[in-house]
Scaffold this motif. Sequence first.
Motif, PDB file in Angstrom:
ATOM      1  N   GLY A   9       0.963  -1.152   0.033  1.00 50.81           N
ATOM      2  CA  GLY A   9      -0.085  -0.014  -0.070  1.00 50.81           C
ATOM      3  C   GLY A   9       0.849   1.161  -0.127  1.00 50.81           C
ATOM      4  O   GLY A   9       1.539   1.559   0.782  1.00 50.81           O
ATOM      5  N   GLY A  10       0.798   2.067  -1.083  1.00 52.33           N
ATOM      6  CA  GLY A  10       1.688   3.334  -1.111  1.00 52.33           C
ATOM      7  C   GLY A  10       2.591   2.920  -2.097  1.00 52.33           C
ATOM      8  O   GLY A  10       3.428   4.035  -2.318  1.00 52.33           O
ATOM      9  N   SER A  11       3.071   1.806  -2.414  1.00 51.58           N
ATOM     10  CA  SER A  11       4.096   1.718  -3.558  1.00 51.58           C
ATOM     11  C   SER A  11       3.593   2.708  -5.122  1.00 51.58           C
ATOM     12  O   SER A  11       2.612   2.729  -5.209  1.00 51.58           O
ATOM     13  N   ASN A  12       4.571   3.359  -5.365  1.00 48.38           N
ATOM     14  CA  ASN A  12       4.026   4.118  -6.809  1.00 48.38           C
ATOM     15  C   ASN A  12       5.240   4.039  -7.872  1.00 48.38           C
ATOM     16  O   ASN A  12       5.150   4.620  -8.831  1.00 48.38           O
ATOM     17  N   CYS A  13       6.142   3.225  -7.564  1.00 49.35           N
ATOM     18  CA  CYS A  13       7.346   3.084  -8.622  1.00 49.35           C
ATOM     19  C   CYS A  13       7.072   1.501  -9.277  1.00 49.35           C
ATOM     20  O   CYS A  13       8.140   1.128 -10.234  1.00 49.35           O
ATOM     21  N   ASP A  14       6.296   0.718  -9.082  1.00 49.32           N
ATOM     22  CA  ASP A  14       6.164  -0.570  -9.434  1.00 49.32           C
ATOM     23  C   ASP A  14       5.983  -0.610 -10.920  1.00 49.32           C
ATOM     24  O   ASP A  14       6.537  -1.408 -11.641  1.00 49.32           O
ATOM     25  N   GLU A  27      11.216 -10.487 -18.176  1.00 51.74           N
ATOM     26  CA  GLU A  27      10.009 -10.680 -17.605  1.00 51.74           C
ATOM     27  C   GLU A  27       9.725 -10.250 -16.304  1.00 51.74           C
ATOM     28  O   GLU A  27      10.390 -10.640 -15.398  1.00 51.74           O
ATOM     29  N   ALA A  28       8.636  -9.690 -16.144  1.00 49.13           N
ATOM     30  CA  ALA A  28       8.337  -8.997 -14.818  1.00 49.13           C
ATOM     31  C   ALA A  28       6.935  -8.877 -14.637  1.00 49.13           C
ATOM     32  O   ALA A  28       5.957  -8.520 -15.611  1.00 49.13           O
ATOM     33  N   GLU A  29       6.681  -8.911 -13.223  1.00 48.75           N
ATOM     34  CA  GLU A  29       5.150  -8.980 -12.946  1.00 48.75           C
ATOM     35  C   GLU A  29       4.926  -8.147 -11.526  1.00 48.75           C
ATOM     36  O   GLU A  29       5.611  -8.503 -10.699  1.00 48.75           O
ATOM     37  N   ARG A  30       3.995  -7.283 -11.604  1.00 49.27           N
ATOM     38  CA  ARG A  30       3.511  -6.539 -10.283  1.00 49.27           C
ATOM     39  C   ARG A  30       2.925  -7.779  -9.360  1.00 49.27           C
ATOM     40  O   ARG A  30       1.683  -8.211  -9.848  1.00 49.27           O
ATOM     41  N   ILE A  31       3.193  -7.871  -8.114  1.00 45.43           N
ATOM     42  CA  ILE A  31       2.577  -8.637  -7.191  1.00 45.43           C
ATOM     43  C   ILE A  31       2.163  -8.206  -5.922  1.00 45.43           C
ATOM     44  O   ILE A  31       2.928  -7.417  -5.135  1.00 45.43           O
ATOM     45  N   THR A  41       9.038 -17.386  -9.701  1.00 46.47           N
ATOM     46  CA  THR A  41       9.799 -16.348  -9.133  1.00 46.47           C
ATOM     47  C   THR A  41      11.432 -16.335  -9.682  1.00 46.47           C
ATOM     48  O   THR A  41      12.032 -17.443  -8.934  1.00 46.47           O
ATOM     49  N   THR A  42      12.076 -15.585 -10.500  1.00 47.04           N
ATOM     50  CA  THR A  42      13.464 -15.724 -10.457  1.00 47.04           C
ATOM     51  C   THR A  42      14.293 -14.552 -10.000  1.00 47.04           C
ATOM     52  O   THR A  42      15.427 -14.464  -9.991  1.00 47.04           O
ATOM     53  N   GLY A  43      13.585 -13.412  -9.566  1.00 48.99           N
ATOM     54  CA  GLY A  43      13.962 -12.388  -9.040  1.00 48.99           C
ATOM     55  C   GLY A  43      13.026 -11.874  -8.392  1.00 48.99           C
ATOM     56  O   GLY A  43      11.735 -11.825  -8.631  1.00 48.99           O
ATOM     57  N   ILE A  44      13.574 -10.834  -7.401  1.00 47.47           N
ATOM     58  CA  ILE A  44      12.504  -9.723  -6.787  1.00 47.47           C
ATOM     59  C   ILE A  44      12.850  -8.427  -6.672  1.00 47.47           C
ATOM     60  O   ILE A  44      14.185  -8.165  -6.319  1.00 47.47           O
ATOM     61  N   MET A  45      12.020  -7.522  -7.009  1.00 50.23           N
ATOM     62  CA  MET A  45      12.326  -6.009  -6.991  1.00 50.23           C
ATOM     63  C   MET A  45      11.594  -5.572  -5.582  1.00 50.23           C
ATOM     64  O   MET A  45      10.120  -5.613  -6.000  1.00 50.23           O
ATOM     65  N   LEU A  46      11.937  -4.793  -4.942  1.00 51.26           N
ATOM     66  CA  LEU A  46      11.053  -3.942  -3.986  1.00 51.26           C
ATOM     67  C   LEU A  46      11.191  -2.601  -4.432  1.00 51.26           C
ATOM     68  O   LEU A  46      12.368  -2.069  -4.458  1.00 51.26           O
ATOM     69  N   PRO A  47      10.303  -1.923  -5.044  1.00 51.21           N
ATOM     70  CA  PRO A  47      10.058  -0.736  -5.609  1.00 51.21           C
ATOM     71  C   PRO A  47      10.036   0.538  -4.743  1.00 51.21           C
ATOM     72  O   PRO A  47       9.753   0.413  -3.545  1.00 51.21           O
ATOM     73  N   GLY A  48      10.004   1.617  -5.334  1.00 48.69           N
ATOM     74  CA  GLY A  48      10.142   2.849  -4.561  1.00 48.69           C
ATOM     75  C   GLY A  48       8.540   3.264  -4.343  1.00 48.69           C
ATOM     76  O   GLY A  48       7.646   2.637  -4.764  1.00 48.69           O
ATOM     77  N   GLY A  49       8.408   4.292  -3.539  1.00 55.77           N
ATOM     78  CA  GLY A  49       7.096   4.802  -3.211  1.00 55.77           C
ATOM     79  C   GLY A  49       7.187   5.288  -1.767  1.00 55.77           C
ATOM     80  O   GLY A  49       8.097   5.731  -1.342  1.00 55.77           O
ATOM     81  N   PHE A  50       6.198   5.284  -1.264  1.00 52.52           N
ATOM     82  CA  PHE A  50       5.700   5.524   0.116  1.00 52.52           C
ATOM     83  C   PHE A  50       5.059   4.675   0.967  1.00 52.52           C
ATOM     84  O   PHE A  50       3.799   4.939   1.285  1.00 52.52           O
ATOM     85  N   SER A  51       5.348   3.492   1.171  1.00 53.74           N
ATOM     86  CA  SER A  51       4.813   2.204   1.639  1.00 53.74           C
ATOM     87  C   SER A  51       4.072   2.748   2.966  1.00 53.74           C
ATOM     88  O   SER A  51       4.821   3.167   3.925  1.00 53.74           O
ATOM     89  N   TYR A  52       2.649   2.689   3.069  1.00 52.19           N
ATOM     90  CA  TYR A  52       1.979   2.836   4.315  1.00 52.19           C
ATOM     91  C   TYR A  52       2.167   4.132   4.826  1.00 52.19           C
ATOM     92  O   TYR A  52       2.360   4.453   5.774  1.00 52.19           O
ATOM     93  N   ALA A  62       5.940  -1.995   5.807  1.00 52.29           N
ATOM     94  CA  ALA A  62       6.165  -3.185   4.701  1.00 52.29           C
ATOM     95  C   ALA A  62       6.892  -4.163   5.015  1.00 52.29           C
ATOM     96  O   ALA A  62       6.707  -5.246   4.608  1.00 52.29           O
ATOM     97  N   ALA A  63       8.020  -3.804   5.939  1.00 55.94           N
ATOM     98  CA  ALA A  63       8.950  -4.999   6.129  1.00 55.94           C
ATOM     99  C   ALA A  63       8.399  -6.059   6.967  1.00 55.94           C
ATOM    100  O   ALA A  63       9.007  -7.225   7.157  1.00 55.94           O
ATOM    101  N   ARG A  64       7.208  -5.766   7.677  1.00 58.51           N
ATOM    102  CA  ARG A  64       6.621  -6.641   8.528  1.00 58.51           C
ATOM    103  C   ARG A  64       5.589  -7.403   7.892  1.00 58.51           C
ATOM    104  O   ARG A  64       4.827  -8.069   8.472  1.00 58.51           O
ATOM    105  N   SER A  65       5.476  -7.078   6.438  1.00 56.93           N
ATOM    106  CA  SER A  65       4.503  -8.072   5.644  1.00 56.93           C
ATOM    107  C   SER A  65       4.776  -9.238   5.565  1.00 56.93           C
ATOM    108  O   SER A  65       6.059  -9.783   5.400  1.00 56.93           O
ATOM    109  N   PRO A  66       4.188 -10.361   5.665  1.00 54.10           N
ATOM    110  CA  PRO A  66       4.500 -11.637   5.619  1.00 54.10           C
ATOM    111  C   PRO A  66       5.302 -12.173   4.107  1.00 54.10           C
ATOM    112  O   PRO A  66       5.935 -13.096   4.580  1.00 54.10           O
ATOM    113  N   ILE A  67       4.856 -11.482   3.444  1.00 50.75           N
ATOM    114  CA  ILE A  67       5.832 -11.868   1.991  1.00 50.75           C
ATOM    115  C   ILE A  67       7.196 -11.525   2.179  1.00 50.75           C
ATOM    116  O   ILE A  67       8.013 -12.416   1.692  1.00 50.75           O
ATOM    117  N   MET A  68       7.676 -10.795   3.114  1.00 45.80           N
ATOM    118  CA  MET A  68       8.967 -10.459   3.292  1.00 45.80           C
ATOM    119  C   MET A  68       9.608 -11.658   4.178  1.00 45.80           C
ATOM    120  O   MET A  68      10.832 -11.965   3.747  1.00 45.80           O
TER     121      MET A  68
END
Length: 225
Positions: A9-14, A27-31, A41-52, A62-68
């Motif tokens: 929530g708040g990502s804006n560079c994805d 090949e890339a996909e927003r998740i 998944t063969t790579g992971i990018m954490l994009p810019g923005g203002f998460s939360y 965002a660092a405490r999201s289960p996906i991390m």
Amino acid sequence: MTVAVIQFGGSNCDRDAVRALEYLDIEAERIWHEDGLPEDTTGIMLPGGFSYGDYLRAGAMAARSPIMNEVRETAAEGIPVLGVCNGAQVGSESGLTDGAFTTNKSARFQCEHVFLRVENADTPWTEEFEAGDVIEVPIAHGEGRFEITDERYETLDSEDRVLFRYCDAEGNVTDEANPNGSTGNVAGILGDRSSVAVLMPHPERATLPDVGGTDGEDVLTGFRA
């Protein structure tokens, strides 16, 4: 084979990240973070923005999201992970890399082009460069100042885990070339593996020829490694 660009929530560079990667035939996909990582998944990018909204600290929620947890496990397996700007803050807050990012020395949001000197060319993100090369990319952050204790900084430096340093156009690392007051002019660092990196500048914004320079291309090609 997909690079997962994780949205919080708040990502804006994805979208910028996906467009830049696809331009490079990666090949890339927003998740969405609640959906977990795709099996391919063969790579992971954490994009810019203002998460939360940068509440508590930039990247802290965002660092405490289960996906991390998945990201850390995947990184430990050698899958490349790159955190950019807010993604660097998320990476730092989640323990992927050492140190922290805090309020700029100027205490204001800064959006400008900067020069970076390649410090370690033996990584997926810098294998197209030689140590000492200078590239130009933009920054856009209010909390980009890299902070770390002197002892931990010396360890980081001695282990060759500084990826980029802010410099002038000739490659000189000076206080004047340090846009945010980062310790040691650090602009990007590595985790325990060279396949894991975070950096405050935006390589994805220096990839498409029609909208600016292309010095960021060879950083993002690290996802091909």
